[in-house]
Design a protein around this motif. Structure first.
Motif, PDB file in Angstrom:
ATOM      1  N   LEU A  61       0.823  -1.220   0.000  1.00 42.61           N
ATOM      2  CA  LEU A  61       0.000   0.000   0.000  1.00 42.61           C
ATOM      3  C   LEU A  61       0.858   1.272   0.000  1.00 42.61           C
ATOM      4  O   LEU A  61       0.332   2.379   0.000  1.00 42.61           O
ATOM      5  N   LYS A  62       2.163   1.096  -0.004  1.00 44.96           N
ATOM      6  CA  LYS A  62       3.070   2.240   0.063  1.00 44.96           C
ATOM      7  C   LYS A  62       2.877   3.128  -1.176  1.00 44.96           C
ATOM      8  O   LYS A  62       2.819   2.640  -2.290  1.00 44.96           O
ATOM      9  N   GLY A  63       2.754   4.421  -0.939  1.00 44.31           N
ATOM     10  CA  GLY A  63       2.606   5.359  -2.064  1.00 44.31           C
ATOM     11  C   GLY A  63       1.212   5.376  -2.672  1.00 44.31           C
ATOM     12  O   GLY A  63       0.920   6.180  -3.545  1.00 44.31           O
ATOM     13  N   GLY A 107       3.221   5.356   7.862  1.00 41.50           N
ATOM     14  CA  GLY A 107       3.838   5.863   6.638  1.00 41.50           C
ATOM     15  C   GLY A 107       2.941   5.833   5.417  1.00 41.50           C
ATOM     16  O   GLY A 107       3.426   5.963   4.293  1.00 41.50           O
ATOM     17  N   LEU A 108       1.632   5.654   5.595  1.00 36.82           N
ATOM     18  CA  LEU A 108       0.731   5.594   4.446  1.00 36.82           C
ATOM     19  C   LEU A 108       0.016   6.930   4.242  1.00 36.82           C
ATOM     20  O   LEU A 108      -0.086   7.749   5.147  1.00 36.82           O
ATOM     21  N   ASN A 109      -0.460   7.092   3.012  1.00 43.91           N
ATOM     22  CA  ASN A 109      -1.097   8.342   2.610  1.00 43.91           C
ATOM     23  C   ASN A 109      -2.613   8.226   2.813  1.00 43.91           C
ATOM     24  O   ASN A 109      -3.281   7.476   2.106  1.00 43.91           O
ATOM     25  N   VAL A 110      -3.142   8.954   3.794  1.00 41.74           N
ATOM     26  CA  VAL A 110      -4.548   8.785   4.183  1.00 41.74           C
ATOM     27  C   VAL A 110      -5.313  10.105   4.071  1.00 41.74           C
ATOM     28  O   VAL A 110      -4.818  11.151   4.495  1.00 41.74           O
ATOM     29  N   ALA A 111      -6.498  10.060   3.485  1.00 43.21           N
ATOM     30  CA  ALA A 111      -7.392  11.223   3.473  1.00 43.21           C
ATOM     31  C   ALA A 111      -8.807  10.739   3.793  1.00 43.21           C
ATOM     32  O   ALA A 111      -9.076   9.534   3.767  1.00 43.21           O
ATOM     33  N   TYR A 112      -9.689  11.680   4.110  1.00 44.36           N
ATOM     34  CA  TYR A 112     -11.065  11.311   4.447  1.00 44.36           C
ATOM     35  C   TYR A 112     -12.045  11.949   3.479  1.00 44.36           C
ATOM     36  O   TYR A 112     -11.890  13.103   3.091  1.00 44.36           O
ATOM     37  N   THR A 113     -13.053  11.175   3.134  1.00 48.64           N
ATOM     38  CA  THR A 113     -14.126  11.765   2.347  1.00 48.64           C
ATOM     39  C   THR A 113     -15.434  11.650   3.126  1.00 48.64           C
ATOM     40  O   THR A 113     -15.723  10.629   3.759  1.00 48.64           O
ATOM     41  N   LEU A 114     -16.168  12.760   3.121  1.00 45.07           N
ATOM     42  CA  LEU A 114     -17.428  12.812   3.864  1.00 45.07           C
ATOM     43  C   LEU A 114     -18.502  13.354   2.947  1.00 45.07           C
ATOM     44  O   LEU A 114     -18.204  13.975   1.918  1.00 45.07           O
ATOM     45  N   SER A 144       6.677  11.877   4.721  1.00 50.28           N
ATOM     46  CA  SER A 144       7.133  11.484   3.384  1.00 50.28           C
ATOM     47  C   SER A 144       7.248   9.977   3.278  1.00 50.28           C
ATOM     48  O   SER A 144       8.076   9.455   2.560  1.00 50.28           O
ATOM     49  N   GLY A 145       6.401   9.272   4.017  1.00 47.93           N
ATOM     50  CA  GLY A 145       6.346   7.823   3.867  1.00 47.93           C
ATOM     51  C   GLY A 145       7.037   7.042   4.976  1.00 47.93           C
ATOM     52  O   GLY A 145       7.057   5.823   4.956  1.00 47.93           O
ATOM     53  N   GLU A 146       7.592   7.760   5.981  1.00 45.67           N
ATOM     54  CA  GLU A 146       8.244   7.062   7.094  1.00 45.67           C
ATOM     55  C   GLU A 146       7.184   6.653   8.114  1.00 45.67           C
ATOM     56  O   GLU A 146       6.128   7.259   8.190  1.00 45.67           O
ATOM     57  N   SER A 147       7.477   5.624   8.902  1.00 42.84           N
ATOM     58  CA  SER A 147       6.526   5.270   9.958  1.00 42.84           C
ATOM     59  C   SER A 147       7.062   5.802  11.281  1.00 42.84           C
ATOM     60  O   SER A 147       8.263   6.055  11.410  1.00 42.84           O
TER      61      SER A 147
END
Lengths: 493, 491
Positions: free
Chosen positions: A35-37, A60-67, B327-330
């Protein structure tokens, strides 16, 4: 839409009910790589949504929310949860088209509306993630064929998901891939990566299927987890008051007793719990739990049958359509019970006293756990899944009763669980009426050992121990508990 | 002559089956205010709790209060520890929780907490405001308990006690976590209630005390021994010659970059309230910093950003170990390189872990141990346990140990992985003078190997010698950054 499970041939029904694999920790060595990137967009920001999102981002993951637009414009709680923790928030139109994974963490009841709104906006080849299979299995939601459909279900409330993650641990989690929607074969890798992102991989992951998850989850929550705990609590309290035990004491014994008793269950299974009783009390608890099993078996079977046939979900969805008429009426009635309205007294009850003075609850828990487990396994659910949905979750639900009684339990669990809980409770109380007339305060309210010399017949005790320890829920449980490397104790106040 | 306020004859007390107090005798007469000092684990807290009848009532402790006085006739104990519960009666918190925002508040507000306390003891509400103001607490009335910092929790405990004005007030390490000004104000307030008729028993190793203190004692071999002001501890510092474990003298790796921390106009706010404002700060590898600022100036929030504990890190221009946050680090990759101790970490630490488990968990930055650490980590842990003199407590649960010993175990946890960056936020809280001195020597030793250090301490005397730079926060802003004249490192 029609019930997905009912469209399957028997072979496939059994096949999907039988998916059950307790995963080895080496399965998660790839970490969050799958799931990276990628862009993860969570629909809904309640307790599960927010806390899972915080964990995923910290991994380290890219997370956003939709409502929904109204939630954003009205600056509702979900909007505040997301923005005050510095997440990007946008409407479906703004965020869904760019999402690689759409995570549906809205309540069951909203799933059809949410998925219908979201699906046309999803990009080709994206993934849709559920935390419960009801929409797919019971409502028969059809998902576009290019979309991968997976499930990741942490088996704890959202606040625990976060608390355990930042402590460096996680909560046990169940994952699944929907066989109708895995066009690229990437579903499992993504589900595993998601588990690592929320910390679930450290606490044990069970690979299941949408079907097995729904059919076992519904059964567990309706019978042992919520239904029987509610019935047992109310009957125990009423019996004590009827027999002249101080109401404050009775209230405290019932509110906290179930948590203390099931803490022993969590660590040592049914036999571990029974071992906390004296020998005489154990013999008695065994006898009455056998009786309870005989009385309640038909009711457990009816619940399982209605779940398998889709009858349960059909009637519940009728109630949804009627504006939750039954649910709301039952909820109100629960709030009016004497147990609910009597505050716990300011008395000290020692840990062992909860066992000695509440032998009846030990019997209820043994009967309920074993019956739920047996009934699920007879219906084709694998023992490991049945273990998770019966014994494993009982202490977690008991914990909610300790917090604020049945009201709290019913608030924390889903509306689906709550509905099934009341169904069971209303059918079970009349069934137990005769049984309860024979119950006296030695079983609930006073120390069972008082005035007894403590002596038991050797052969009887050995035979009882043998029956308890050789039950399949104990055999499976011992193995699974060992695999969950760190059994953490729920901290009681 | 009137009856003594407290009269103890031949008190024997055990702590976990080990005798702590043996045939202790003590008489406290009217107008006496006592200081009890001495080493950690000598039985000060046990004695205080016994007098306040916490948990158990002893027949050989007689207390007699003045029936004519308007002050509450009781011995009130302010613990060196505090606990609070959420609205559901649970106390299952984690130390990072105050930084996460959740729309539904789960703990009571300070105001509600004070109201329930006032009601319980039938106190006048107009009297609390003055105490709140004197301790700089007025603005926090609407904060929830989970949002308070360590120093603020300590103040809340003190506010209650000063409001109550019991005839006998027992304060156990009351200065912990308080800044210089708050300590001064506390002393003034204590002098005032003493003037009004409260008597004090103060457990502390501090030197700046309220002027009303007129008797001093220590506990030696289970007995109370009165001493003069000149005799207080400094003279009995033992020489400490244990070798620092060799794995700690290995140079730390600074593989990534010279730049450990870089903050560019960092802002943190909760709703309307801005906690950090335009912070610019750079810390280079190997630098030794002290972070100063009064209670509530934003120190803990600043440190929480560095430790990966603050969600608003993601919305700021903020670099750690050469990488921009988000930037992707945990957070686990960050925590791996940091050794952290703070009052909050201690409070919320898993109390049911053993000393050994707690120390090993430092390798994984977890609260409690969740996996088998393997041979070399076990060996390092054992070395440290020996170094800190904790051998006999190795398998003891944390919550069965006195505060000072718990703290030593957590200090061992902080350094067990020999981290690149050490963040020591009031590390010596609860330690006695000797332990503090030893720990600071160890910090100086570690810093010779290139470890980067950020140190927070409200007590000038407790700061290690290796510190070379200082950053001062005031109301969430950087007030000054300066290079200090290096003190010689004591060897």
């Amino acid at each position: 839409m029609s019930n997905y499970f009912n469209t399957l041939p028997l072979r496939e029904k059994l096949n999907q009910l039988g998916v059950c694999d307790f995963m080895d920790s080496s399965e998660f060595l790839d970490g969050v790589n799958a799931l990276k990137g990628k862009k993860l967009v969570i629909v809904g920001c309640g307790a599960q949504g927010l806390n899972q999102g915080l964990n995923l981002r910290d991994s380290g993951l890219n997370v956003a929310y939709t409502l929904r637009k109204e939630a954003i414009e009205g600056k509702r709680d979900s909007w505040k949860n997301a923005t005050e923790n510095n997440f990007t928030v946008g409407t479906y139109e703004e965020l869904i088209p760019t999402a690689d994974v759409v995570i549906n963490l809205t309540p069951d009841k909203q799933h059809t509306a949410v998925v219908n709104a979201v699906m046309p906006l999803m990009k080709q080849g994206a993934t849709l993630l559920y935390s419960h299979g009801f929409n797919i299995v019971e409502e028969g939601m059809q998902i576009r064929k290019d979309i991968t459909v997976i499930m990741v279900a942490p088996k704890c409330p959202g606040s625990e998901v976060r608390a355990e993650y930042v402590r460096g641990f996680g909560v046990p989690t169940l994952i699944a891939v929907h066989p109708e929607n895995d066009p690229e074969g990437k579903g499992l890798a993504q589900a595993k990566a998601y588990c690592v992102g929320t910390g679930g991989h450290r606490a044990g992951v069970l690979k299941s299927s949408f079907v097995a998850e729904v059919k076992s989850d519904l059964m567990g929550e309706q019978t042992i987890l919520c239904g029987l705990l509610q019935t047992g609590s109310i009957l125990s309290f009423d019996k004590m008051v009827e027999k002249g035990i101080d109401a404050g004491y009775a209230s405290k014994l019932v509110q906290y007793g179930v948590e203390v008793i099931t803490e022993a269950l969590k660590h040592g299974g049914v036999s571990g719990m029974m071992d906390r009783l004296s020998n005489v009390a154990k013999v008695k608890a065994f006898e009455i739990s056998e009786e309870l099993k005989d009385i309640m078996r038909p009711l457990f079977q009816k619940h399982q049958d209605d779940i398998m046939s889709g009858e349960f979900s059909r009637t519940m969805m009728e109630d949804w359509a009627a504006g939750d008429k039954n649910l709301l009426a039952w909820r109100a009635a629960t709030g009016e019970t004497a147990f609910e309205k009597t505050p716990a007294g300011d008395v000290k009850i020692g840990e062992q006293e909860y066992f000695d003075n509440y032998t009846l609850m030990v019997a209820f828990v043994r009967a309920g756990v074993e019956l739920a487990f047996e009934t699920m396994v007879q219906a084709g659910i694998k023992p490991e899944s049945a273990y998770y949905e019966s014994l494993h979750e009982t202490p977690l639900i008991a914990n909610t009763i300790a917090r604020k009684k049945l009201f709290e339990m019913n608030r924390v669990i889903s509306d689906t669980a709550e509905y099934g809980c009341y169904l069971f409770d209303y059918a079970c109380k009349p069934l137990l009426a005769d049984f309860m007339t024979k119950v006296d305060t030695d079983l609930v309210g006073k120390n069972f050992n008082e005035g007894k010399d403590g002596s038991v017949d050797n052969r009887t005790l050995i035979a009882i121990n043998e029956v308890l320890r050789s039950h399949e829920v104990e055999v499976v449980g011992a193995r699974l508990r060992k695999a969950m490397t760190a059994m953490k104790s729920i901290k009681t106040a | 002559m009137s009856k003594p306020v407290v009269h103890i004859t031949n008190l024997n007390l055990k702590y976990r089956n080990k005798p702590v107090l043996q045939d202790l005798n003590w008489t406290i007469n009217a107008n006496e205010n006592w200081l009890v000092c001495g080493t950690s684990g000598s039985g000060k807290t046990s004695l205080a709790k016994a007098i306040a009848r916490i948990g158990h009532s002893y027949s050989n402790i007689e207390t007699s209060f003045n029936a004519q006085s308007s002050l509450p006739a009781l011995a009130y104990y302010v613990a060196n520890w505090f606990q609070f519960k959420d609205l559901e009666g649970q106390s299952n918190f984690y130390y990072q929780q105050r930084y996460n925002k959740q729309s539904t508040e789960t703990t009571a507000t300070v105001k509600a907490e004070l109201e329930s306390f006032g009601k319980k003891h039938a106190l006048q509400f107009n009297e609390v405001d003055r105490v709140l103001a004197a301790l700089g607490f007025s603005e926090l009335k609407n904060s929830t308990l989970i949002q308070l910092s360590s120093g603020e929790h300590k103040k809340l405990q003190l506010v209650k006690a000063l409001w109550l004005k019991p005839q006998l007030l027992i304060l156990d390490l009351p200065y912990n976590g308080l800044d210089v000004l708050s300590r001064k104000n506390l002393n003034l307030l204590l002098e005032e209630i003493s003037e009004a008729g409260s008597q004090l028993i103060l457990i502390s190793n501090e030197t700046e005390l309220p002027s009303c203190i007129n008797r001093i004692a220590t506990i030696e071999e289970g007995k109370l021994v009165e001493i003069s002001a000149d005799e207080r501890s400094w003279n009995d510092i033992e020489t400490f010659d244990k070798q620092v474990p060799t794995f700690l003298s290995e140079a730390v790796v600074n593989a990534s970059s010279e730049e450990i921390i870089k903050m560019i106009n960092v802002n943190i706010s909760y709703g309307e309230k801005q906690v950090l404002k335009d912070i610019n700060w750079e810390v280079k590898a190997g630098e030794k910093w002290v972070l100063h600022g009064h209670n509530g100036s934003g120190k803990s929030t600043l440190l929480s950003l560095i430790c990966g504990d603050h969600p608003q890190a993601y919305a700021n221009d903020f670099h750690l170990f050469g990488n921009k946050r988000g930037s992707g680090e945990s957070i686990w990759e960050i925590k791996e390189r940091i050794g952290l101790i703070s009052p909050e970490l201690h409070w919320y630490f898993d109390p049911s872990a053993t000393v050994w488990q707690s120390i090993v968990s430092g390798f994984y930055d977890s609260s409690g141990l969740f996996c088998d650490p393997g041979y070399s980590k076990k060996a390092q842990t054992d070395e440290l346990i020996h170094y800190f003199g904790l051998d006999e407590y190795k398998n003891t649960l944390m919550n069965e140990l006195p505060l000072g010993k718990q703290r030593l175990a957590l200090l061992a946890r902080t350094i067990v992985k020999n981290p690149e960056l050490l963040i020591l936020d009031e590390p010596c809280q609860g330690l006695d003078q000797q332990q503090t001195l030893h720990f600071n020597k160890l910090v100086d030793e570690l810093c010779k190997n290139g470890t980067t250090l950020i140190y927070v301490g409200h007590f000038e005397s407790q700061i290690p010698g290796c510190i070379e730079k200082r950053i001062l926060l005031e109301n969430g802003e950087v007030n000054s950054v300066e290079i200090l004249h290096k003190k010689p490192i004591l060897t």
